[in-house]
Motif scaffolding. Structure first.
Motif, mmCIF file in Angstrom:
data_model
loop_
_atom_site.group_PDB
_atom_site.id
_atom_site.type_symbol
_atom_site.label_atom_id
_atom_site.label_comp_id
_atom_site.label_asym_id
_atom_site.label_seq_id
_atom_site.Cartn_x
_atom_site.Cartn_y
_atom_site.Cartn_z
ATOM 1 N N GLN A 130 34.414 41.914 36.980
ATOM 2 C CA GLN A 130 34.986 41.655 38.280
ATOM 3 C C GLN A 130 35.435 42.976 38.887
ATOM 4 O OE1 GLN A 130 38.914 40.749 38.891
ATOM 5 N NE2 GLN A 130 38.580 40.568 41.075
ATOM 6 N N ARG A 178 38.332 45.268 37.597
ATOM 7 C CA ARG A 178 39.568 44.530 37.331
ATOM 8 C C ARG A 178 39.439 43.608 36.115
ATOM 9 N NH1 ARG A 178 43.082 44.779 41.804
ATOM 10 N NH2 ARG A 178 44.561 43.819 40.377
ATOM 11 N N GLY A 179 38.209 43.360 35.704
ATOM 12 C CA GLY A 179 38.024 42.479 34.553
ATOM 13 C C GLY A 179 36.665 42.734 33.934
ATOM 14 N N ARG A 180 36.593 42.551 32.595
ATOM 15 C CA ARG A 180 35.337 42.792 31.881
ATOM 16 C C ARG A 180 35.192 41.749 30.791
ATOM 17 N NH1 ARG A 180 32.126 47.561 29.706
ATOM 18 N NH2 ARG A 180 32.836 48.679 31.543
ATOM 19 N N GLY A 181 33.999 41.172 30.702
ATOM 20 C CA GLY A 181 33.717 40.201 29.660
ATOM 21 C C GLY A 181 33.198 40.883 28.403
ATOM 22 N N ASP A 220 42.738 39.299 41.920
ATOM 23 C CA ASP A 220 42.668 38.938 40.505
ATOM 24 C C ASP A 220 42.141 37.530 40.348
ATOM 25 O OD1 ASP A 220 45.673 40.679 40.281
ATOM 26 O OD2 ASP A 220 43.838 41.291 39.255
ATOM 27 N N LEU A 221 41.447 37.308 39.221
ATOM 28 C CA LEU A 221 40.875 35.992 38.970
ATOM 29 C C LEU A 221 41.961 34.919 38.934
ATOM 30 C CD1 LEU A 221 38.250 36.847 36.226
ATOM 31 C CD2 LEU A 221 37.932 36.745 38.699
#
Lengths: 111, 116
Positions: free
Chosen positions: B48, B55-58, B98-99
Protein backbone atom coordinates in the motif's frame (compact mmCIF):
# COMPACT_ATOMS: atom_id res chain seq x y z
CA UNK A 1 -0.27 -19.03 8.15
CA UNK A 2 -3.82 -18.28 7.12
CA UNK A 3 -5.00 -15.26 9.09
CA UNK A 4 -8.63 -15.23 8.04
CA UNK A 5 -10.63 -18.38 7.37
CA UNK A 6 -13.89 -18.36 5.48
CA UNK A 7 -16.54 -21.08 5.19
CA UNK A 8 -18.13 -22.65 3.31
CA UNK A 9 -15.99 -22.72 0.19
CA UNK A 10 -19.02 -23.27 -2.05
CA UNK A 11 -22.76 -22.92 -1.60
CA UNK A 12 -25.42 -23.94 -4.11
CA UNK A 13 -28.94 -22.72 -3.32
CA UNK A 14 -32.30 -22.59 -5.01
CA UNK A 15 -33.53 -19.10 -5.77
CA UNK A 16 -35.45 -17.84 -2.77
CA UNK A 17 -33.40 -19.76 -0.20
CA UNK A 18 -31.21 -18.01 2.33
CA UNK A 19 -27.39 -17.99 2.30
CA UNK A 20 -24.77 -17.37 4.97
CA UNK A 21 -20.99 -17.17 4.83
CA UNK A 22 -18.75 -17.04 7.89
CA UNK A 23 -15.39 -15.45 8.44
CA UNK A 24 -13.06 -16.28 11.37
CA UNK A 25 -9.80 -14.68 12.39
CA UNK A 26 -7.13 -16.11 14.66
CA UNK A 27 -6.54 -12.62 16.06
CA UNK A 28 -8.66 -9.61 16.99
CA UNK A 29 -9.44 -7.37 14.06
CA UNK A 30 -9.69 -3.60 14.06
CA UNK A 31 -12.26 -3.73 11.27
CA UNK A 32 -13.58 -6.04 8.61
CA UNK A 33 -14.83 -5.44 5.11
CA UNK A 34 -16.94 -7.54 2.77
CA UNK A 35 -16.58 -7.73 -1.00
CA UNK A 36 -18.42 -9.39 -3.87
CA UNK A 37 -16.65 -10.59 -6.98
CA UNK A 38 -18.67 -11.65 -10.00
CA UNK A 39 -17.17 -14.32 -12.30
CA UNK A 40 -14.46 -12.68 -14.42
CA UNK A 41 -14.76 -9.43 -12.49
CA UNK A 42 -12.98 -7.59 -9.72
CA UNK A 43 -13.91 -7.29 -6.03
CA UNK A 44 -16.58 -4.70 -5.29
CA UNK A 45 -16.82 -3.22 -1.81
CA UNK A 46 -20.04 -4.02 0.05
CA UNK A 47 -19.58 -2.77 3.61
CA UNK A 48 -17.20 -2.13 6.51
CA UNK A 49 -17.79 -3.14 10.14
CA UNK A 50 -15.80 -1.50 12.91
CA UNK A 51 -17.56 -1.89 16.26
CA UNK A 52 -17.81 -4.98 18.41
CA UNK A 53 -21.20 -6.65 17.89
CA UNK A 54 -22.06 -4.35 15.00
CA UNK A 55 -24.92 -5.34 12.69
CA UNK A 56 -25.57 -3.59 9.38
CA UNK A 57 -28.22 -4.24 6.77
CA UNK A 58 -28.35 -3.52 3.07
CA UNK A 59 -31.71 -4.58 1.68
CA UNK A 60 -31.57 -8.42 1.75
CA UNK A 61 -27.99 -8.51 3.08
CA UNK A 62 -27.19 -8.56 6.81
CA UNK A 63 -23.63 -8.20 8.07
CA UNK A 64 -22.48 -8.97 11.62
CA UNK A 65 -19.23 -8.41 13.49
CA UNK A 66 -18.66 -10.62 16.52
CA UNK A 67 -18.39 -9.34 20.06
CA UNK A 68 -14.73 -10.36 20.23
CA UNK A 69 -14.08 -8.85 16.79
CA UNK A 70 -12.68 -12.18 15.60
CA UNK A 71 -15.56 -13.34 13.44
CA UNK A 72 -18.08 -11.97 11.02
CA UNK A 73 -20.94 -13.19 8.88
CA UNK A 74 -22.86 -12.19 5.80
CA UNK A 75 -26.44 -13.42 5.46
CA UNK A 76 -28.52 -13.04 2.31
CA UNK A 77 -32.28 -13.49 2.63
CA UNK A 78 -34.26 -14.91 -0.30
CA UNK A 79 -31.40 -15.19 -2.76
CA UNK A 80 -31.79 -14.05 -6.35
CA UNK A 81 -29.81 -15.04 -9.44
CA UNK A 82 -28.15 -11.62 -9.31
CA UNK A 83 -26.49 -12.67 -6.02
CA UNK A 84 -24.26 -15.15 -7.87
CA UNK A 85 -20.57 -14.53 -7.24
CA UNK A 86 -17.83 -15.03 -4.69
CA UNK A 87 -18.08 -13.22 -1.37
CA UNK A 88 -14.88 -12.30 0.43
CA UNK A 89 -14.24 -10.92 3.88
CA UNK A 90 -11.11 -8.86 4.48
CA UNK A 91 -9.84 -8.04 7.95
CA UNK A 92 -7.25 -5.65 9.31
CA UNK A 93 -5.37 -6.50 12.50
CA UNK A 94 -4.58 -3.83 15.04
CA UNK A 95 -1.19 -2.20 14.39
CA UNK A 96 -0.74 -4.08 11.12
CA UNK A 97 -1.36 -2.03 8.01
CA UNK A 98 -2.29 -5.08 5.93
CA UNK A 99 -5.50 -6.53 4.60
CA UNK A 100 -6.09 -10.24 5.18
CA UNK A 101 -8.63 -11.62 2.74
CA UNK A 102 -10.52 -14.82 3.37
CA UNK A 103 -10.52 -17.51 0.70
CA UNK A 104 -14.06 -16.61 -0.30
CA UNK A 105 -17.41 -18.37 -0.56
CA UNK A 106 -18.64 -19.03 -4.07
CA UNK A 107 -22.42 -18.73 -4.28
CA UNK A 108 -24.41 -20.32 -7.08
CA UNK A 109 -28.15 -19.65 -7.27
CA UNK A 110 -30.38 -21.92 -9.35
CA UNK A 111 -33.47 -20.24 -10.83
CA UNK B 1 -15.42 10.06 -13.69
CA UNK B 2 -13.21 7.14 -14.63
CA UNK B 3 -12.69 4.40 -12.11
CA UNK B 4 -9.39 2.73 -11.30
CA UNK B 5 -7.59 1.82 -14.51
CA UNK B 6 -4.88 -0.78 -14.98
CA UNK B 7 -2.63 -1.69 -17.86
CA UNK B 8 -2.02 -3.93 -19.57
CA UNK B 9 -5.13 -6.10 -19.40
CA UNK B 10 -3.29 -9.30 -20.17
CA UNK B 11 0.39 -10.18 -20.26
CA UNK B 12 2.34 -13.31 -21.09
CA UNK B 13 5.94 -13.64 -19.91
CA UNK B 14 8.47 -16.43 -19.54
CA UNK B 15 10.28 -17.51 -16.41
CA UNK B 16 13.11 -15.22 -15.37
CA UNK B 17 11.72 -12.18 -17.12
CA UNK B 18 10.73 -8.89 -15.53
CA UNK B 19 7.26 -7.29 -15.63
CA UNK B 20 5.86 -3.82 -14.86
CA UNK B 21 2.17 -3.33 -14.17
CA UNK B 22 0.55 0.08 -14.02
CA UNK B 23 -2.36 1.56 -12.13
CA UNK B 24 -4.12 4.92 -12.16
CA UNK B 25 -6.31 5.62 -9.13
CA UNK B 26 -9.62 7.40 -9.08
CA UNK B 27 -9.14 11.14 -9.41
CA UNK B 28 -8.51 12.64 -5.98
CA UNK B 29 -7.44 9.35 -4.38
CA UNK B 30 -3.94 9.39 -2.96
CA UNK B 31 -3.71 5.79 -1.73
CA UNK B 32 -3.01 2.80 -3.95
CA UNK B 33 -2.83 -0.84 -2.89
CA UNK B 34 -1.71 -3.86 -4.87
CA UNK B 35 -3.03 -7.41 -4.55
CA UNK B 36 -2.26 -10.78 -6.12
CA UNK B 37 -5.21 -13.08 -6.74
CA UNK B 38 -4.42 -16.63 -7.74
CA UNK B 39 -7.30 -18.45 -9.43
CA UNK B 40 -9.79 -19.74 -6.89
CA UNK B 41 -8.30 -17.83 -3.95
CA UNK B 42 -8.81 -14.52 -2.21
CA UNK B 43 -6.65 -11.50 -3.00
CA UNK B 44 -3.30 -11.39 -1.19
CA UNK B 45 -2.10 -7.97 -0.07
CA UNK B 46 1.24 -6.93 -1.60
CA UNK B 47 1.76 -3.19 -0.96
CA UNK B 48 0.00 0.00 0.00
CA UNK B 49 1.28 3.47 -0.93
CA UNK B 50 0.04 6.85 0.18
CA UNK B 51 1.46 10.06 -1.22
CA UNK B 52 4.48 8.22 -2.64
CA UNK B 53 5.37 6.53 0.65
CA UNK B 54 5.07 2.81 1.34
CA UNK B 55 2.60 2.41 4.20
CA UNK B 56 2.08 -1.34 4.20
CA UNK B 57 3.74 -4.49 2.87
CA UNK B 58 2.51 -8.05 2.63
CA UNK B 59 4.51 -11.28 2.80
CA UNK B 60 5.98 -11.23 -0.68
CA UNK B 61 9.65 -11.72 -1.66
CA UNK B 62 11.95 -8.85 -2.59
CA UNK B 63 11.38 -9.66 -6.25
CA UNK B 64 8.20 -7.62 -5.83
CA UNK B 65 8.58 -3.85 -5.63
CA UNK B 66 6.38 -0.86 -6.26
CA UNK B 67 6.41 2.88 -6.38
CA UNK B 68 3.94 5.73 -6.54
CA UNK B 69 4.37 8.82 -8.66
CA UNK B 70 3.52 12.48 -7.91
CA UNK B 71 0.26 12.12 -9.84
CA UNK B 72 -0.58 9.16 -7.50
CA UNK B 73 -0.40 6.54 -10.25
CA UNK B 74 1.59 3.47 -9.33
CA UNK B 75 3.74 0.72 -10.79
CA UNK B 76 4.22 -2.83 -9.53
CA UNK B 77 7.44 -4.49 -10.63
CA UNK B 78 8.19 -8.19 -10.43
CA UNK B 79 11.67 -9.49 -11.21
CA UNK B 80 12.84 -13.02 -12.03
CA UNK B 81 9.34 -14.27 -12.74
CA UNK B 82 8.33 -17.71 -11.53
CA UNK B 83 5.51 -19.92 -12.77
CA UNK B 84 3.79 -19.32 -9.43
CA UNK B 85 3.58 -15.58 -10.15
CA UNK B 86 0.81 -16.30 -12.66
CA UNK B 87 -2.22 -14.52 -11.25
CA UNK B 88 -4.61 -11.60 -11.54
CA UNK B 89 -2.91 -8.48 -10.16
CA UNK B 90 -5.39 -6.03 -8.73
CA UNK B 91 -4.90 -2.40 -7.86
CA UNK B 92 -7.23 -0.57 -5.50
CA UNK B 93 -7.47 3.10 -4.63
CA UNK B 94 -8.78 5.00 -1.65
CA UNK B 95 -8.69 8.52 -0.28
CA UNK B 96 -7.51 7.38 3.15
CA UNK B 97 -3.88 7.13 4.32
CA UNK B 98 -4.06 3.90 6.30
CA UNK B 99 -5.89 0.66 5.66
CA UNK B 100 -7.43 0.80 9.13
CA UNK B 101 -8.99 4.16 8.32
CA UNK B 102 -10.38 2.99 4.98
CA UNK B 103 -14.09 3.41 4.59
CA UNK B 104 -14.03 1.90 1.13
CA UNK B 105 -11.53 0.96 -1.53
CA UNK B 106 -12.19 0.69 -5.24
CA UNK B 107 -10.61 -2.07 -7.30
CA UNK B 108 -9.50 -1.85 -10.88
CA UNK B 109 -10.22 -4.58 -13.45
CA UNK B 110 -6.79 -6.17 -12.91
CA UNK B 111 -3.94 -7.38 -15.07
CA UNK B 112 -3.93 -11.08 -15.89
CA UNK B 113 -0.29 -12.24 -15.86
CA UNK B 114 0.64 -15.62 -17.28
CA UNK B 115 4.18 -16.91 -16.76
CA UNK B 116 5.24 -19.74 -19.05
Amino acid sequence: GQQVMQIPQYQHVQEGEDFTTYCNSSTTLSNIQWYKQRPGGHPVFLIQLVKSGEVKKQKRLTFQFGEAKKNSSLHITATQTTDVGTYFCAGIRYNFNKFYFGSGTKLNVKP
Amino acid sequence: DAGVTQSPTHLIKTRGQHVTLRCSPISGHKSVSWYQQVLGQGPQFIFQYYEKEERGRGNFPDRFSARQFPNYSSELNVNALLLGDSALYLCASSSYPDLSSYNEQFFGPGTRLTVL
